[in-house]
Design a protein around this motif. Structure first.
Motif, mmCIF file in Angstrom:
data_model
loop_
_atom_site.group_PDB
_atom_site.id
_atom_site.type_symbol
_atom_site.label_atom_id
_atom_site.label_comp_id
_atom_site.label_asym_id
_atom_site.label_seq_id
_atom_site.Cartn_x
_atom_site.Cartn_y
_atom_site.Cartn_z
ATOM 1 N N HIS A 251 -39.753 43.417 -42.752
ATOM 2 C CA HIS A 251 -39.295 42.031 -42.718
ATOM 3 C C HIS A 251 -38.244 41.900 -41.622
ATOM 4 O O HIS A 251 -37.220 42.584 -41.635
ATOM 5 C CB HIS A 251 -38.687 41.611 -44.063
ATOM 6 C CG HIS A 251 -39.658 41.709 -45.203
ATOM 7 N ND1 HIS A 251 -40.615 40.755 -45.445
ATOM 8 C CD2 HIS A 251 -39.829 42.662 -46.151
ATOM 9 C CE1 HIS A 251 -41.326 41.101 -46.507
ATOM 10 N NE2 HIS A 251 -40.868 42.257 -46.944
ATOM 11 N N SER A 252 -38.499 41.027 -40.683
ATOM 12 C CA SER A 252 -37.571 40.853 -39.564
ATOM 13 C C SER A 252 -36.346 40.068 -39.987
ATOM 14 O O SER A 252 -36.395 39.231 -40.882
ATOM 15 C CB SER A 252 -38.271 40.121 -38.416
ATOM 16 O OG SER A 252 -37.336 39.711 -37.445
ATOM 17 N N TRP A 253 -35.233 40.340 -39.335
ATOM 18 C CA TRP A 253 -34.021 39.547 -39.530
ATOM 19 C C TRP A 253 -34.155 38.179 -38.875
ATOM 20 O O TRP A 253 -33.318 37.319 -39.045
ATOM 21 C CB TRP A 253 -32.822 40.286 -38.909
ATOM 22 C CG TRP A 253 -32.209 41.279 -39.824
ATOM 23 C CD1 TRP A 253 -32.823 42.326 -40.425
ATOM 24 C CD2 TRP A 253 -30.856 41.328 -40.255
ATOM 25 N NE1 TRP A 253 -31.947 43.021 -41.190
ATOM 26 C CE2 TRP A 253 -30.723 42.439 -41.090
ATOM 27 C CE3 TRP A 253 -29.737 40.566 -39.993
ATOM 28 C CZ2 TRP A 253 -29.527 42.785 -41.693
ATOM 29 C CZ3 TRP A 253 -28.542 40.910 -40.583
ATOM 30 C CH2 TRP A 253 -28.433 42.012 -41.424
ATOM 31 N N GLY A 254 -35.210 37.980 -38.100
ATOM 32 C CA GLY A 254 -35.391 36.697 -37.429
ATOM 33 C C GLY A 254 -34.352 36.433 -36.365
ATOM 34 O O GLY A 254 -34.143 35.288 -35.953
ATOM 35 N N LYS B 133 -31.111 36.789 -36.646
ATOM 36 C CA LYS B 133 -29.873 36.197 -37.168
ATOM 37 C C LYS B 133 -28.634 36.960 -36.717
ATOM 38 O O LYS B 133 -27.617 36.354 -36.407
ATOM 39 C CB LYS B 133 -29.939 36.121 -38.687
ATOM 40 C CG LYS B 133 -30.947 35.094 -39.199
ATOM 41 C CD LYS B 133 -30.924 34.999 -40.713
ATOM 42 C CE LYS B 133 -31.916 33.951 -41.208
ATOM 43 N NZ LYS B 133 -31.936 33.850 -42.684
ATOM 44 N N GLN C 95 -34.007 44.472 -34.334
ATOM 45 C CA GLN C 95 -34.951 44.583 -35.437
ATOM 46 C C GLN C 95 -35.233 46.019 -35.855
ATOM 47 O O GLN C 95 -35.846 46.246 -36.906
ATOM 48 C CB GLN C 95 -36.282 43.921 -35.060
ATOM 49 C CG GLN C 95 -36.177 42.429 -34.796
ATOM 50 C CD GLN C 95 -37.523 41.757 -34.936
ATOM 51 O OE1 GLN C 95 -38.145 41.789 -35.989
ATOM 52 N NE2 GLN C 95 -37.973 41.141 -33.869
ATOM 53 N N THR D 217 -42.153 37.938 -37.612
ATOM 54 C CA THR D 217 -41.164 37.791 -38.678
ATOM 55 C C THR D 217 -41.499 38.679 -39.863
ATOM 56 O O THR D 217 -40.643 38.953 -40.700
ATOM 57 C CB THR D 217 -41.102 36.328 -39.147
ATOM 58 O OG1 THR D 217 -42.411 35.909 -39.553
ATOM 59 C CG2 THR D 217 -40.634 35.427 -38.018
ATOM 60 N N ASN D 218 -42.735 39.097 -39.955
ATOM 61 C CA ASN D 218 -43.158 39.961 -41.046
ATOM 62 C C ASN D 218 -44.342 40.801 -40.576
ATOM 63 O O ASN D 218 -45.251 40.292 -39.922
ATOM 64 C CB ASN D 218 -43.572 39.134 -42.266
ATOM 65 C CG ASN D 218 -43.928 40.025 -43.446
ATOM 66 O OD1 ASN D 218 -43.064 40.600 -44.090
ATOM 67 N ND2 ASN D 218 -45.210 40.134 -43.730
ATOM 68 N N PHE E 76 -46.049 35.448 -37.651
ATOM 69 C CA PHE E 76 -45.055 34.942 -36.724
ATOM 70 C C PHE E 76 -44.313 33.743 -37.312
ATOM 71 O O PHE E 76 -44.691 33.220 -38.368
ATOM 72 C CB PHE E 76 -45.716 34.581 -35.397
ATOM 73 C CG PHE E 76 -46.374 35.752 -34.717
ATOM 74 C CD1 PHE E 76 -45.661 36.557 -33.846
ATOM 75 C CD2 PHE E 76 -47.697 36.075 -34.973
ATOM 76 C CE1 PHE E 76 -46.248 37.648 -33.234
ATOM 77 C CE2 PHE E 76 -48.297 37.165 -34.374
ATOM 78 C CZ PHE E 76 -47.573 37.950 -33.497
ATOM 79 N N GLY E 77 -43.267 33.319 -36.617
ATOM 80 C CA GLY E 77 -42.420 32.251 -37.111
ATOM 81 C C GLY E 77 -43.138 30.933 -37.294
ATOM 82 O O GLY E 77 -42.716 30.098 -38.099
#
Length: 405
Positions: A37-40, A42, A103, A127-128, A144-145
């Motif tokens: 799971h990506s931090w996106g 942040k 990431q 993102t995942n 993706f986002g």
């Protein structure tokens, strides 16, 4: 296909869903769910984190892409100008470094032509990501986002990891930074609120006469509107006879805990392997050399191995075909050190003349004259003769002369 067509294929959620629905979860021996799971991005919003990550990217972008060997000659020619039609190698390496550091996972996808041959590289920012299996073959399924998904065989993707422990495929998330990031956020918010409070006025006063609660509320609103409202006065506070013993409340100053700020910096620096000298470009050659050895070089090695594995077959690798990211652009040495390196390595034929000139930002010699590795004149040229060749020749000529006599 071109990059535009590649993206169109990448974002066709229908095809990706068909693949995703067809595959099952790929279970590993560790029984740990292999999902990343990506931090996106942040943590990248923190100024200190962003500058620490950027310090790595500034040095990683100096690496030079090299393909060694005779295989994939067409790909080698196409990659001379960059990894794809949009990026140069410095911009590609910069983004790869940023994704890798924020990431702890970097996925590089091949760009394929109509025949399925590799024609370039593109770094993915999912993102995942999870690993699934179909017919015994592990697939990477990306989300993706924008909600789109894609799937690709694991062995066709370059995967570069950092802090890998529990998962068989992915690096660990940046949860150790949670408390540090929270302290950093709270400290900055406290400073901002302290500035806001210091710039306003607060008063306390006694009521000159007894009032009901509703009247007290109305009096407070009337006072605020009269003195601080849009149509009220500025610079002059007016009090009526309903208030007495009016006193201004001095806001307490928000102290900046320098020790706490230093601890936050040190935590971030330790996690990302950098320091203030690297961030502010004041590091000397010794510190830059240590930074290269401990951070930039391992990243270059991981990139080299991952792309080599993605581009070449095992047989081609065994035949000497490889991808390198060389460090000959990392010119952090001072002039004296460059002269010493040139003298020690150049005199022994360890580096080419053009490589020595590159250390001093000089262009290569024309007509390939700098593509030689000379050894000091009293010995011989590195690509001619053998040790003692001149001496043997002199002794032979001397012996023949004595024989003639």
């Amino acid at each position: 296909m071109g990059l535009v067509e590649f993206f169109k294929g990448l974002m066709k959620s229908g095809n990706a869903k068909n693949i995703q629905n067809a595959v099952t979860q790929f279970e590993m021996f560790s029984a740990y769910s292999p999902v990343f799971h990506s931090w996106g991005g942040k943590i990248y919003e923190s100024m200190l984190v962003r500058e620490s990550v950027d310090a790595h990217a500034r040095h990683a972008m100096k690496l030079k892409f090299i393909m060694q060997g005779s295989a994939r000659a067409k790909l080698k020619t196409e990659l001379l100008s960059g990894p794809n039609e949009f990026d140069t190698w410095p911009s590609f390496l910069e983004r790869c470094s940023n994704i890798y550091r924020t990431q702890n996972n970097l996925f590089i996808s091949p760009i394929l032509d109509d025949l399925g041959d590799i024609r370039g590289f593109w770094p993915l920012f999912p993102t995942n990501t999870e690993v699934r299996e179909k017919d015994g073959i592990p697939f990477l399924v990306f989300q993706f986002g924008n909600g789109k998904t894609m799937a690709m065989e694991l062995n066709k993707i370059a995967v570069i990891r950092r802090h890998q422990l529990q998962s068989d495929f992915f690096g660990e998330p940046n949860t150790p930074l949670d408390q540090t990031m929270e302290m950093d956020s709270m400290t900055m918010q406290g400073i901002i609120e302290g500035i806001k409070n210091a710039s306003g006025y607060q008063f306390m006063a006694e009521l000159a006469q007894k009032m009901f609660d509703e009247d007290v509320r109305k009096e407070r609103e009337r006072f605020d509107k009269l003195n601080f409202g849009e149509k009220g006065g500025r610079g002059l506070l007016l009090f009526n006879g309903n208030l007495k013993n009016v006193k201004q409340v001095e806001p307490g100053k928000m102290p900046i805990d320098t020790n706490q700020m230093q601890m936050i910096r040190e935590n971030v620096f330790a996690y990302f392997g950098t320091n203030m000298d690297i961030l502010q470009n004041t590091a000397d050659s010794a510190k830059l050399n240590a930074f290269y050895d401990g951070e930039t070089e391992p990243f270059a090695i991981k990139m080299s191995e991952a792309l080599t594995r993605m581009v070449y077959t095992r047989r081609e690798e065994h035949q000497g075909n490889r991808i390198f990211f060389a460090a000959n652009r990392l010119q952090y040495m001072n002039v004296a050190e460059k002269v010493n390196v040139s003298k020690e390595l150049g005199d022994r034929g360890a580096i080419l003349i053009d490589e020595i000139r590159e250390l001093f930002n000089y262009p290569p010699l024309p007509d390939g004259k700098g593509q030689h590795a000379p050894i000091r004149g009293e010995y011989y040229m590195a690509d001619e003769g053998r040790p003692g060749a001149g001496k043997d020749k002199d002794e032979k000529e001397k012996g023949e002369g004595e024989k003639d006599e």
